[in-house]
Design a protein around this motif. Sequence first.
Motif, PDB file in Angstrom:
ATOM      1  N   GLU A  36      -3.430  -6.606  -1.364  1.00 18.80           N
ATOM      2  CA  GLU A  36      -4.036  -5.580  -0.515  1.00 18.80           C
ATOM      3  C   GLU A  36      -5.236  -4.920  -1.196  1.00 18.80           C
ATOM      4  N   CYS A  86       0.812  -1.227   0.000  1.00 18.74           N
ATOM      5  CA  CYS A  86       0.000   0.000   0.000  1.00 18.74           C
ATOM      6  C   CYS A  86       0.845   1.276   0.000  1.00 18.74           C
ATOM      7  N   CYS A 125      -5.929  -0.312   5.037  1.00 11.84           N
ATOM      8  CA  CYS A 125      -5.769  -1.387   4.055  1.00 11.84           C
ATOM      9  C   CYS A 125      -6.148  -2.723   4.664  1.00 11.84           C
TER      10      CYS A 125
END
Length: 398
Positions: free
Chosen positions: A264, A218, A367
């Motif tokens: 993710e 992320c 996330c």
Amino acid sequence: MTSLTQKIHFAPAFPIPDYLVGEVQSKLAYVDENIRAAQVSPNGDDIQLTFGNAIDEEEKKLIESKVQRVVTSLVKGAFKPKVQILEDYLDRPLPYREDPMAELLRRGELSEEASGVYALGPLLTRLINWFESRFVALADSFSAQPYRFPTLIPARYMERVGYFRAFPHSLSFATHLHSELDNIDQFAQHAACDEQGNLNVPMERFAQFKALLSPAVCYHLYFALADKPLPNGRVTATAVGNCFRYESSNLTSLERLWNFTMREVIFVGPKEFVLENREIARQRMQKVFAEIGLAYRVESANDPFFIGEFRKQVAFQSAFQLKYEIRARLPFKDSTLAVGSYNYHQDFFGRHLNITLPDGSPTHTGCVAFGLERIAFAFLAQFGFDTAKWPKVIKESI
Ligand code: AMP
Ligand code: ZN
């Protein structure tokens, strides 16, 4: 070649409470390069270090002072974090109780390229693909936009978000030879590896480090969004990628890898948007795990900060309920393994990277991250290799 090992015992300067035994044990791996294994007794009053070489009294003293530094900074003044359990399905019935590692190696499903680095065979790959299809379906349910990110990440990005201070022990660096003809020629003629796989090339031949191997997926999205207003005030994205966390002598099986893959689903926007979507994602995954009968629980957790930052950051993470882990049961060792996490970073990345909402305030981020090797490993640890005993949905589609 004789393989010499020496075990040393220490009494910790402070008794190690049960909730910190695992944390102290994993951090002791970073005390000295020659440590093969570190063990804290379950009641927290004894530390055993196994070395790959003989240790004299002088060295022992030095090591003890480092051990006590680790113990003191993790244990002194620590208080037991309140563990919050959001889901508990640990007691679902399971058909298997063995450690899958031996069978995976025997079948050639795993080949160890280096400590914590494995090539995976068809069974593991198909299982991972099945779980991936579910994770991608989760991303699609939020209309997440697909991204692809590089394996390398610039050092200056990591510096900007304080990563060096928080997780120095697990960093992996990338470099290349100085681009100078004689240097490259010398390397080409003389480079060779010794028995341990170490390259016989002095550090001066390499360029200074500007890049690392990425520890998470992320981060790349946050950097792509840095220093500007957030498009439409919110972004939902998904990506899969190689991640690297050097875990020293903690790298023992498919449970803990140096090089692993993460999928993710990432939420960037106002606080409520991030928190609501994190919660919706958890509820959607609860249905997926129910469908396959996975034994697991979701509980509050913290990131593996290095010793200097540990106490402060853990108190902060638990006070604000920033991290929940999906911990799958490993019946063969009567413990659990984190196969994924639901994370909320507040406006940390928004502030550090200057990503702004339409009202000018820093954005919030969160996330949902799944460890692909770990979910496949936990599945095999629970359901074994006899596909007749596998959940119908998986059996039918792989
Ligand atoms: P985290 O960002 O630490 O919550 O990591 C997300 C997920 O990645 C974890 O829940 C694990 O499933 C996986 N993971 C993290 N570190 C490792 C590792 N060293 N080896 C294998 N999987 C890992
Ligand atoms: Zn993440």
